[in-house]
Design a protein around this motif. Sequence first.
Motif, PDB file in Angstrom:
ATOM      1  N   THR A 126      15.140 -61.886  -4.328  1.00 19.98           N
ATOM      2  CA  THR A 126      16.065 -61.943  -3.201  1.00 19.98           C
ATOM      3  C   THR A 126      16.504 -63.377  -2.938  1.00 19.98           C
ATOM      4  OG1 THR A 126      14.846 -60.085  -2.209  1.00 19.98           O
ATOM      5  CG2 THR A 126      16.371 -61.287  -0.776  1.00 19.98           C
ATOM      6  N   LEU A 127      15.590 -64.318  -3.164  1.00 17.83           N
ATOM      7  CA  LEU A 127      15.840 -65.716  -2.838  1.00 17.83           C
ATOM      8  C   LEU A 127      16.647 -66.441  -3.907  1.00 17.83           C
ATOM      9  CD1 LEU A 127      12.222 -66.530  -1.581  1.00 17.83           C
ATOM     10  CD2 LEU A 127      14.199 -65.813  -0.212  1.00 17.83           C
ATOM     11  N   VAL A 153      21.592 -70.435  -0.115  1.00 20.19           N
ATOM     12  CA  VAL A 153      20.450 -71.195   0.404  1.00 20.19           C
ATOM     13  C   VAL A 153      19.749 -70.341   1.454  1.00 20.19           C
ATOM     14  CG1 VAL A 153      19.739 -73.280   1.640  1.00 20.19           C
ATOM     15  CG2 VAL A 153      21.590 -73.386  -0.044  1.00 20.19           C
ATOM     16  N   SER A 154      18.432 -70.386   1.484  1.00 22.20           N
ATOM     17  CA  SER A 154      17.669 -69.584   2.432  1.00 22.20           C
ATOM     18  C   SER A 154      16.451 -70.358   2.920  1.00 22.20           C
ATOM     19  CB  SER A 154      17.227 -68.254   1.795  1.00 22.20           C
ATOM     20  OG  SER A 154      16.442 -68.488   0.642  1.00 22.20           O
ATOM     21  N   VAL A 155      15.818 -69.815   3.948  1.00 23.12           N
ATOM     22  CA  VAL A 155      14.616 -70.422   4.517  1.00 23.12           C
ATOM     23  C   VAL A 155      13.525 -69.356   4.573  1.00 23.12           C
ATOM     24  CG1 VAL A 155      13.581 -71.402   6.610  1.00 23.12           C
ATOM     25  CG2 VAL A 155      15.852 -72.143   5.874  1.00 23.12           C
ATOM     26  N   VAL A 156      12.327 -69.713   4.146  1.00 26.97           N
ATOM     27  CA  VAL A 156      11.171 -68.810   4.195  1.00 26.97           C
ATOM     28  C   VAL A 156      10.140 -69.417   5.131  1.00 26.97           C
ATOM     29  CG1 VAL A 156       9.329 -67.681   2.883  1.00 26.97           C
ATOM     30  CG2 VAL A 156      11.599 -68.002   1.843  1.00 26.97           C
ATOM     31  N   ASN A 157       9.703 -68.616   6.107  1.00 25.59           N
ATOM     32  CA  ASN A 157       8.754 -69.083   7.115  1.00 25.59           C
ATOM     33  C   ASN A 157       7.502 -68.208   7.099  1.00 25.59           C
ATOM     34  OD1 ASN A 157       7.955 -68.569  10.327  1.00 25.59           O
ATOM     35  ND2 ASN A 157       8.209 -70.717   9.782  1.00 25.59           N
ATOM     36  N   PHE A 158       6.343 -68.820   6.866  1.00 24.84           N
ATOM     37  CA  PHE A 158       5.060 -68.119   6.926  1.00 24.84           C
ATOM     38  C   PHE A 158       4.522 -68.222   8.356  1.00 24.84           C
ATOM     39  CE2 PHE A 158       5.525 -68.562   2.442  1.00 24.84           C
ATOM     40  CZ  PHE A 158       4.696 -67.625   1.838  1.00 24.84           C
ATOM     41  N   TRP A 159       4.129 -67.090   8.952  1.00 23.61           N
ATOM     42  CA  TRP A 159       3.702 -67.092  10.342  1.00 23.61           C
ATOM     43  C   TRP A 159       2.672 -65.983  10.574  1.00 23.61           C
ATOM     44  CZ3 TRP A 159       4.573 -62.678  13.350  1.00 23.61           C
ATOM     45  CH2 TRP A 159       5.387 -61.715  12.762  1.00 23.61           C
ATOM     46  N   ALA A 160       2.048 -66.028  11.746  1.00 19.08           N
ATOM     47  CA  ALA A 160       1.080 -65.004  12.134  1.00 19.08           C
ATOM     48  C   ALA A 160       1.044 -64.897  13.653  1.00 19.08           C
ATOM     49  CB  ALA A 160      -0.310 -65.335  11.597  1.00 19.08           C
ATOM     50  N   SER A 161       0.725 -63.720  14.158  1.00 21.19           N
ATOM     51  CA  SER A 161       0.691 -63.521  15.610  1.00 21.19           C
ATOM     52  C   SER A 161      -0.442 -64.299  16.259  1.00 21.19           C
ATOM     53  CB  SER A 161       0.543 -62.027  15.928  1.00 21.19           C
ATOM     54  OG  SER A 161      -0.719 -61.535  15.500  1.00 21.19           O
ATOM     55  N   TRP A 162      -1.520 -64.564  15.489  1.00 21.05           N
ATOM     56  CA  TRP A 162      -2.679 -65.279  16.037  1.00 21.05           C
ATOM     57  C   TRP A 162      -2.509 -66.801  15.961  1.00 21.05           C
ATOM     58  CZ3 TRP A 162      -3.941 -67.985  11.795  1.00 21.05           C
ATOM     59  CH2 TRP A 162      -3.765 -67.395  10.537  1.00 21.05           C
ATOM     60  N   LYS A 222      18.771 -70.941  12.448  1.00 17.72           N
ATOM     61  CA  LYS A 222      19.639 -69.907  11.873  1.00 17.72           C
ATOM     62  C   LYS A 222      21.051 -70.011  12.432  1.00 17.72           C
ATOM     63  CE  LYS A 222      19.878 -64.904  11.190  1.00 17.72           C
ATOM     64  NZ  LYS A 222      19.197 -63.607  11.441  1.00 17.72           N
ATOM     65  N   GLU A 223      21.145 -70.278  13.728  1.00 16.94           N
ATOM     66  CA  GLU A 223      22.458 -70.360  14.373  1.00 16.94           C
ATOM     67  C   GLU A 223      23.242 -71.567  13.877  1.00 16.94           C
ATOM     68  OE1 GLU A 223      25.711 -69.535  16.667  1.00 16.94           O
ATOM     69  OE2 GLU A 223      23.979 -68.248  16.245  1.00 16.94           O
ATOM     70  N   ARG A 224      22.568 -72.697  13.712  1.00 12.36           N
ATOM     71  CA  ARG A 224      23.264 -73.927  13.348  1.00 12.36           C
ATOM     72  C   ARG A 224      23.614 -73.995  11.862  1.00 12.36           C
ATOM     73  NH1 ARG A 224      20.007 -78.887  16.064  1.00 12.36           N
ATOM     74  NH2 ARG A 224      21.608 -80.027  14.883  1.00 12.36           N
ATOM     75  N   THR A 225      22.818 -73.382  11.018  1.00  7.69           N
ATOM     76  CA  THR A 225      23.043 -73.504   9.573  1.00  7.69           C
ATOM     77  C   THR A 225      23.664 -72.251   8.951  1.00  7.69           C
ATOM     78  OG1 THR A 225      20.819 -72.687   9.033  1.00  7.69           O
ATOM     79  CG2 THR A 225      21.076 -75.073   9.369  1.00  7.69           C
ATOM     80  N   LYS A 226      23.543 -71.116   9.643  1.00  9.97           N
ATOM     81  CA  LYS A 226      24.082 -69.846   9.144  1.00  9.97           C
ATOM     82  C   LYS A 226      23.413 -69.391   7.847  1.00  9.97           C
ATOM     83  CE  LYS A 226      26.973 -70.184  12.539  1.00  9.97           C
ATOM     84  NZ  LYS A 226      26.721 -69.456  13.808  1.00  9.97           N
ATOM     85  N   VAL A 227      22.180 -69.838   7.611  1.00 10.26           N
ATOM     86  CA  VAL A 227      21.465 -69.393   6.414  1.00 10.26           C
ATOM     87  C   VAL A 227      20.505 -68.265   6.792  1.00 10.26           C
ATOM     88  CG1 VAL A 227      21.619 -71.663   5.323  1.00 10.26           C
ATOM     89  CG2 VAL A 227      19.582 -71.071   6.661  1.00 10.26           C
ATOM     90  N   PRO A 228      20.226 -67.342   5.866  1.00  8.83           N
ATOM     91  CA  PRO A 228      19.274 -66.275   6.160  1.00  8.83           C
ATOM     92  C   PRO A 228      17.845 -66.814   6.231  1.00  8.83           C
ATOM     93  CG  PRO A 228      20.001 -66.144   3.883  1.00  8.83           C
ATOM     94  CD  PRO A 228      20.834 -67.205   4.522  1.00  8.83           C
ATOM     95  N   LEU A 229      17.083 -66.307   7.199  1.00  4.87           N
ATOM     96  CA  LEU A 229      15.676 -66.667   7.361  1.00  4.87           C
ATOM     97  C   LEU A 229      14.819 -65.475   6.946  1.00  4.87           C
ATOM     98  CD1 LEU A 229      16.943 -68.958   9.066  1.00  4.87           C
ATOM     99  CD2 LEU A 229      15.032 -68.683  10.663  1.00  4.87           C
ATOM    100  N   VAL A 245      12.551 -74.499   2.369  1.00  5.39           N
ATOM    101  CA  VAL A 245      13.986 -74.397   2.120  1.00  5.39           C
ATOM    102  C   VAL A 245      14.159 -74.091   0.633  1.00  5.39           C
ATOM    103  CG1 VAL A 245      16.209 -75.583   2.123  1.00  5.39           C
ATOM    104  CG2 VAL A 245      14.573 -75.992   3.974  1.00  5.39           C
ATOM    105  N   VAL A 246      14.914 -73.038   0.344  1.00  5.03           N
ATOM    106  CA  VAL A 246      15.100 -72.569  -1.035  1.00  5.03           C
ATOM    107  C   VAL A 246      16.591 -72.618  -1.371  1.00  5.03           C
ATOM    108  CG1 VAL A 246      14.749 -70.635  -2.628  1.00  5.03           C
ATOM    109  CG2 VAL A 246      13.112 -71.041  -0.766  1.00  5.03           C
ATOM    110  N   ASN A 247      16.930 -73.221  -2.513  1.00  5.26           N
ATOM    111  CA  ASN A 247      18.348 -73.302  -2.880  1.00  5.26           C
ATOM    112  C   ASN A 247      18.831 -71.982  -3.470  1.00  5.26           C
ATOM    113  OD1 ASN A 247      17.549 -73.218  -5.589  1.00  5.26           O
ATOM    114  ND2 ASN A 247      17.808 -75.406  -5.925  1.00  5.26           N
ATOM    115  N   GLY A 248      20.105 -71.923  -3.814  1.00  3.87           N
ATOM    116  CA  GLY A 248      20.700 -70.676  -4.282  1.00  3.87           C
ATOM    117  C   GLY A 248      20.139 -70.176  -5.594  1.00  3.87           C
ATOM    118  N   LYS A 249      19.498 -71.043  -6.351  1.00  2.00           N
ATOM    119  CA  LYS A 249      18.894 -70.628  -7.617  1.00  2.00           C
ATOM    120  C   LYS A 249      17.458 -70.156  -7.442  1.00  2.00           C
ATOM    121  CE  LYS A 249      19.821 -74.630  -9.507  1.00  2.00           C
ATOM    122  NZ  LYS A 249      19.913 -75.722 -10.519  1.00  2.00           N
TER     123      LYS A 249
END
Length: 214
Positions: A87-88, A93-102, A117-124, A172-176
């Motif tokens: 998918t990436l 260009v896309s952004v991947v964020n690792f997170w947890a509720s704890w 997301k609003e300022r760059t218009k890239v998918p998160l 941050v992941v580029n289009g490739k």
Amino acid sequence: MSDASDSTGAQPPSEPGAKPRRNLTWVVLPVAIFAVLVALFGFALTTGDPSRLPSALIGKPVPATEFPALAGLLEHGAPVDGFTSKTLAGGDVSVVNFWASWCAECATEQDLLGELKERTKVPLYGVNYKDKPDSARRFLGRYGNPFTAVGTDDSGRKAIEWGVYGMPETFVVNGKGEIVYKHVGAITPASLTDKLIPAIEQAKGAPKVGSALN
């Protein structure tokens, strides 16, 4: 050449108190490697910039991973998809964020992810790490869901493949599909403007916004 043994071939007794010599390389080398790693972590922590922690994946394709969808997560009544490494690599260009509720720091950056997301218009793309589905859904319901897709890493093995040190971390992941920037720890207003947005704009091939990258 003289022979140290007597006429019977026996070796003379060792001197009193003498100890056998050992090859200590196998002991010293791991200790030296550990010391270097400790120094790198210490530098990052003492400088107040954990994003300086080393990453061997910068400039390389994202690991071949699949992140199943977070069970029961809906957006406008429809299930929210998970995603894969393929998918990436779809050209954007896309952004991947690792997170947890704890993770307390994850909550502090959630609004900033929405701003990013609003300022760059890239998918998160979010990766919920070693969490319970109901806890993860409550977290997104409380703090907002800025993600285009939300995958899961129940065992934590995929985070290891990505070289994740702890929650949260952002890539941050580029289009490739190559990782071009990694941010360790919670995003702050300063790191958003001075680090992440310039990295994204640079990956898009557009003029950088804000301060230059270090």
